[in-house]
Design a protein around this motif. Structure first.
Motif, PDB file in Angstrom:
ATOM      1  N   ALA A  60      -3.780  -5.785   5.032  1.00  0.00           N
ATOM      2  CA  ALA A  60      -2.759  -5.673   3.987  1.00  0.00           C
ATOM      3  C   ALA A  60      -3.406  -5.592   2.599  1.00  0.00           C
ATOM      4  O   ALA A  60      -2.966  -4.809   1.746  1.00  0.00           O
ATOM      5  CB  ALA A  60      -1.794  -6.855   4.064  1.00  0.00           C
ATOM      6  N   ALA A  61      -4.454  -6.386   2.386  1.00  0.00           N
ATOM      7  CA  ALA A  61      -5.134  -6.372   1.092  1.00  0.00           C
ATOM      8  C   ALA A  61      -5.815  -5.029   0.844  1.00  0.00           C
ATOM      9  O   ALA A  61      -5.727  -4.470  -0.261  1.00  0.00           O
ATOM     10  CB  ALA A  61      -6.160  -7.509   1.031  1.00  0.00           C
ATOM     11  N   MET A  62      -6.467  -4.480   1.861  1.00  0.00           N
ATOM     12  CA  MET A  62      -7.132  -3.178   1.695  1.00  0.00           C
ATOM     13  C   MET A  62      -6.103  -2.066   1.484  1.00  0.00           C
ATOM     14  O   MET A  62      -6.311  -1.168   0.665  1.00  0.00           O
ATOM     15  CB  MET A  62      -8.016  -2.878   2.905  1.00  0.00           C
ATOM     16  CG  MET A  62      -9.220  -3.800   3.041  1.00  0.00           C
ATOM     17  SD  MET A  62     -10.270  -3.863   1.587  1.00  0.00           S
ATOM     18  CE  MET A  62     -10.986  -2.239   1.596  1.00  0.00           C
ATOM     19  N   ALA A  63      -4.971  -2.136   2.183  1.00  0.00           N
ATOM     20  CA  ALA A  63      -3.918  -1.134   1.993  1.00  0.00           C
ATOM     21  C   ALA A  63      -3.355  -1.211   0.577  1.00  0.00           C
ATOM     22  O   ALA A  63      -3.122  -0.183  -0.070  1.00  0.00           O
ATOM     23  CB  ALA A  63      -2.814  -1.334   3.023  1.00  0.00           C
ATOM     24  N   LYS A  64      -3.168  -2.418   0.087  1.00  0.00           N
ATOM     25  CA  LYS A  64      -2.650  -2.584  -1.267  1.00  0.00           C
ATOM     26  C   LYS A  64      -3.640  -2.058  -2.302  1.00  0.00           C
ATOM     27  O   LYS A  64      -3.251  -1.453  -3.299  1.00  0.00           O
ATOM     28  CB  LYS A  64      -2.329  -4.052  -1.528  1.00  0.00           C
ATOM     29  CG  LYS A  64      -1.601  -4.295  -2.816  1.00  0.00           C
ATOM     30  CD  LYS A  64      -1.109  -5.708  -2.884  1.00  0.00           C
ATOM     31  CE  LYS A  64       0.391  -5.643  -2.986  1.00  0.00           C
ATOM     32  NZ  LYS A  64       1.009  -6.927  -3.155  1.00  0.00           N
ATOM     33  N   LEU A  65      -4.926  -2.277  -2.061  1.00  0.00           N
ATOM     34  CA  LEU A  65      -5.938  -1.749  -2.980  1.00  0.00           C
ATOM     35  C   LEU A  65      -5.933  -0.226  -2.991  1.00  0.00           C
ATOM     36  O   LEU A  65      -6.009   0.391  -4.061  1.00  0.00           O
ATOM     37  CB  LEU A  65      -7.327  -2.259  -2.590  1.00  0.00           C
ATOM     38  CG  LEU A  65      -7.649  -3.694  -2.969  1.00  0.00           C
ATOM     39  CD1 LEU A  65      -8.961  -4.117  -2.349  1.00  0.00           C
ATOM     40  CD2 LEU A  65      -7.706  -3.839  -4.468  1.00  0.00           C
ATOM     41  N   HIS A  66      -5.833   0.376  -1.818  1.00  0.00           N
ATOM     42  CA  HIS A  66      -5.802   1.840  -1.747  1.00  0.00           C
ATOM     43  C   HIS A  66      -4.542   2.393  -2.422  1.00  0.00           C
ATOM     44  O   HIS A  66      -4.593   3.436  -3.072  1.00  0.00           O
ATOM     45  CB  HIS A  66      -5.901   2.314  -0.299  1.00  0.00           C
ATOM     46  CG  HIS A  66      -7.260   2.144   0.291  1.00  0.00           C
ATOM     47  ND1 HIS A  66      -8.355   2.873  -0.124  1.00  0.00           N
ATOM     48  CD2 HIS A  66      -7.719   1.307   1.246  1.00  0.00           C
ATOM     49  CE1 HIS A  66      -9.426   2.498   0.557  1.00  0.00           C
ATOM     50  NE2 HIS A  66      -9.067   1.541   1.391  1.00  0.00           N
ATOM     51  N   ASP A  67      -3.431   1.696  -2.274  1.00  0.00           N
ATOM     52  CA  ASP A  67      -2.184   2.149  -2.897  1.00  0.00           C
ATOM     53  C   ASP A  67      -2.225   2.026  -4.421  1.00  0.00           C
ATOM     54  O   ASP A  67      -1.637   2.843  -5.124  1.00  0.00           O
ATOM     55  CB  ASP A  67      -0.986   1.361  -2.357  1.00  0.00           C
ATOM     56  CG  ASP A  67      -0.702   1.674  -0.898  1.00  0.00           C
ATOM     57  OD1 ASP A  67      -1.182   2.714  -0.404  1.00  0.00           O
ATOM     58  OD2 ASP A  67      -0.003   0.856  -0.249  1.00  0.00           O
ATOM     59  N   SER A  68      -2.893   1.012  -4.934  1.00  0.00           N
ATOM     60  CA  SER A  68      -2.930   0.785  -6.380  1.00  0.00           C
ATOM     61  C   SER A  68      -4.194   1.346  -7.033  1.00  0.00           C
ATOM     62  O   SER A  68      -4.473   1.042  -8.186  1.00  0.00           O
ATOM     63  CB  SER A  68      -2.790  -0.711  -6.671  1.00  0.00           C
ATOM     64  OG  SER A  68      -3.845  -1.427  -6.089  1.00  0.00           O
ATOM     65  N   ARG A  69      -4.916   2.199  -6.319  1.00  0.00           N
ATOM     66  CA  ARG A  69      -6.172   2.756  -6.835  1.00  0.00           C
ATOM     67  C   ARG A  69      -5.970   3.520  -8.136  1.00  0.00           C
ATOM     68  O   ARG A  69      -6.719   3.338  -9.100  1.00  0.00           O
ATOM     69  CB  ARG A  69      -6.811   3.672  -5.791  1.00  0.00           C
ATOM     70  CG  ARG A  69      -8.108   4.310  -6.230  1.00  0.00           C
ATOM     71  CD  ARG A  69      -8.589   5.344  -5.247  1.00  0.00           C
ATOM     72  NE  ARG A  69      -7.648   6.428  -5.029  1.00  0.00           N
ATOM     73  CZ  ARG A  69      -7.489   7.475  -5.852  1.00  0.00           C
ATOM     74  NH1 ARG A  69      -8.207   7.573  -6.943  1.00  0.00           N
ATOM     75  NH2 ARG A  69      -6.614   8.422  -5.571  1.00  0.00           N
ATOM     76  N   ILE A  70      -4.955   4.363  -8.222  1.00  0.00           N
ATOM     77  CA  ILE A  70      -4.747   5.197  -9.407  1.00  0.00           C
ATOM     78  C   ILE A  70      -4.430   4.330 -10.627  1.00  0.00           C
ATOM     79  O   ILE A  70      -4.978   4.547 -11.713  1.00  0.00           O
ATOM     80  CB  ILE A  70      -3.640   6.234  -9.142  1.00  0.00           C
ATOM     81  CG1 ILE A  70      -4.119   7.206  -8.062  1.00  0.00           C
ATOM     82  CG2 ILE A  70      -3.269   6.984 -10.417  1.00  0.00           C
ATOM     83  CD1 ILE A  70      -3.052   8.152  -7.572  1.00  0.00           C
ATOM     84  N   SER A  71      -3.568   3.342 -10.454  1.00  0.00           N
ATOM     85  CA  SER A  71      -3.242   2.477 -11.599  1.00  0.00           C
ATOM     86  C   SER A  71      -4.447   1.640 -12.017  1.00  0.00           C
ATOM     87  O   SER A  71      -4.662   1.409 -13.210  1.00  0.00           O
ATOM     88  CB  SER A  71      -2.049   1.580 -11.274  1.00  0.00           C
ATOM     89  OG  SER A  71      -2.357   0.695 -10.234  1.00  0.00           O
ATOM     90  N   LEU A  72      -5.245   1.204 -11.039  1.00  0.00           N
ATOM     91  CA  LEU A  72      -6.458   0.453 -11.385  1.00  0.00           C
ATOM     92  C   LEU A  72      -7.451   1.334 -12.139  1.00  0.00           C
ATOM     93  O   LEU A  72      -8.088   0.887 -13.098  1.00  0.00           O
ATOM     94  CB  LEU A  72      -7.098  -0.122 -10.122  1.00  0.00           C
ATOM     95  CG  LEU A  72      -6.387  -1.302  -9.478  1.00  0.00           C
ATOM     96  CD1 LEU A  72      -7.010  -1.634  -8.137  1.00  0.00           C
ATOM     97  CD2 LEU A  72      -6.396  -2.497 -10.392  1.00  0.00           C
ATOM     98  N   GLN A  73      -7.589   2.593 -11.726  1.00  0.00           N
ATOM     99  CA  GLN A  73      -8.472   3.510 -12.438  1.00  0.00           C
ATOM    100  C   GLN A  73      -7.992   3.716 -13.866  1.00  0.00           C
ATOM    101  O   GLN A  73      -8.797   3.750 -14.801  1.00  0.00           O
ATOM    102  CB  GLN A  73      -8.528   4.867 -11.724  1.00  0.00           C
ATOM    103  CG  GLN A  73      -9.419   4.891 -10.538  1.00  0.00           C
ATOM    104  CD  GLN A  73      -9.422   6.240  -9.837  1.00  0.00           C
ATOM    105  OE1 GLN A  73      -9.781   6.277  -8.683  1.00  0.00           O
ATOM    106  NE2 GLN A  73      -9.035   7.312 -10.474  1.00  0.00           N
ATOM    107  N   HIS A  74      -6.677   3.840 -14.044  1.00  0.00           N
ATOM    108  CA  HIS A  74      -6.118   4.030 -15.379  1.00  0.00           C
ATOM    109  C   HIS A  74      -6.389   2.817 -16.268  1.00  0.00           C
ATOM    110  O   HIS A  74      -6.819   2.956 -17.417  1.00  0.00           O
ATOM    111  CB  HIS A  74      -4.618   4.308 -15.278  1.00  0.00           C
ATOM    112  CG  HIS A  74      -3.947   4.458 -16.587  1.00  0.00           C
ATOM    113  ND1 HIS A  74      -4.153   5.545 -17.408  1.00  0.00           N
ATOM    114  CD2 HIS A  74      -3.085   3.642 -17.251  1.00  0.00           C
ATOM    115  CE1 HIS A  74      -3.457   5.401 -18.516  1.00  0.00           C
ATOM    116  NE2 HIS A  74      -2.791   4.247 -18.439  1.00  0.00           N
ATOM    117  N   LEU A  75      -6.142   1.631 -15.739  1.00  0.00           N
ATOM    118  CA  LEU A  75      -6.398   0.414 -16.513  1.00  0.00           C
ATOM    119  C   LEU A  75      -7.890   0.238 -16.797  1.00  0.00           C
ATOM    120  O   LEU A  75      -8.281  -0.213 -17.880  1.00  0.00           O
ATOM    121  CB  LEU A  75      -5.854  -0.804 -15.763  1.00  0.00           C
ATOM    122  CG  LEU A  75      -4.336  -0.882 -15.648  1.00  0.00           C
ATOM    123  CD1 LEU A  75      -3.941  -1.982 -14.674  1.00  0.00           C
ATOM    124  CD2 LEU A  75      -3.712  -1.100 -17.010  1.00  0.00           C
TER     125      LEU A  75
END
Length: 129
Positions: A60-75
């Motif tokens: 679940a944690a890895m899936a959440k990281l993959h899903d939020s990758r674009i927003s993390l890159q932006h931040l």
């Protein structure tokens, strides 16, 4: 040039760890950034993540990281000024679990204590000579 990559790796590790702590909530007990390896062209960053929890929490944690990758890159692009914002690739780092398993295997081995070299002969053996 090698020292620059090491500095960028450490900077990304620190900033991503802070972003994960602030922006993303996980079901697992602990999610940490263990290491970041950026390519020499600064376009891709491999982020090694350690998850403390069971198998379902890890997935679940890895899936959440993959899903939020674009927003993390932006931040991350707002916090770290580089020519290119690196494309983040999250990978599970299981070295802690492997190390724990190896330690448990080593502890389970029953090794007899070493006998000291050059033991003095007992009195009965010396009388027989």
């Amino acid at each position: 040039m090698k020292h620059r990559l090491e500095r960028v790796n450490e900077l990304l590790k620190r900033e991503l760890g802070d972003l994960l702590r602030r922006e993303v909530s996980f079901e697992a007990a602990l999610v940490t950034v263990q290491q970041v390896d950026i390519t020499p062209d600064l376009k891709h960053a491999h982020v090694y993540i350690s998850v403390m929890g069971n198998e379902a929490q890890t997935k679940a944690a890895m899936a959440k990281l993959h899903d939020s990758r674009i927003s993390l890159q932006h931040l991350l692009s707002k916090r770290v000024v580089l020519k290119y914002t690196p494309h983040l690739h999250f990978k599970l780092d299981d070295t802690i679990e492997r190390g724990t398993r190896i330690i448990n295997l080593l502890e389970s081995i029953d090794i007899p204590p070493d006998e000291p070299l050059g033991e003095p002969e007992s009195e009965s053996e010396s009388d027989a000579k």
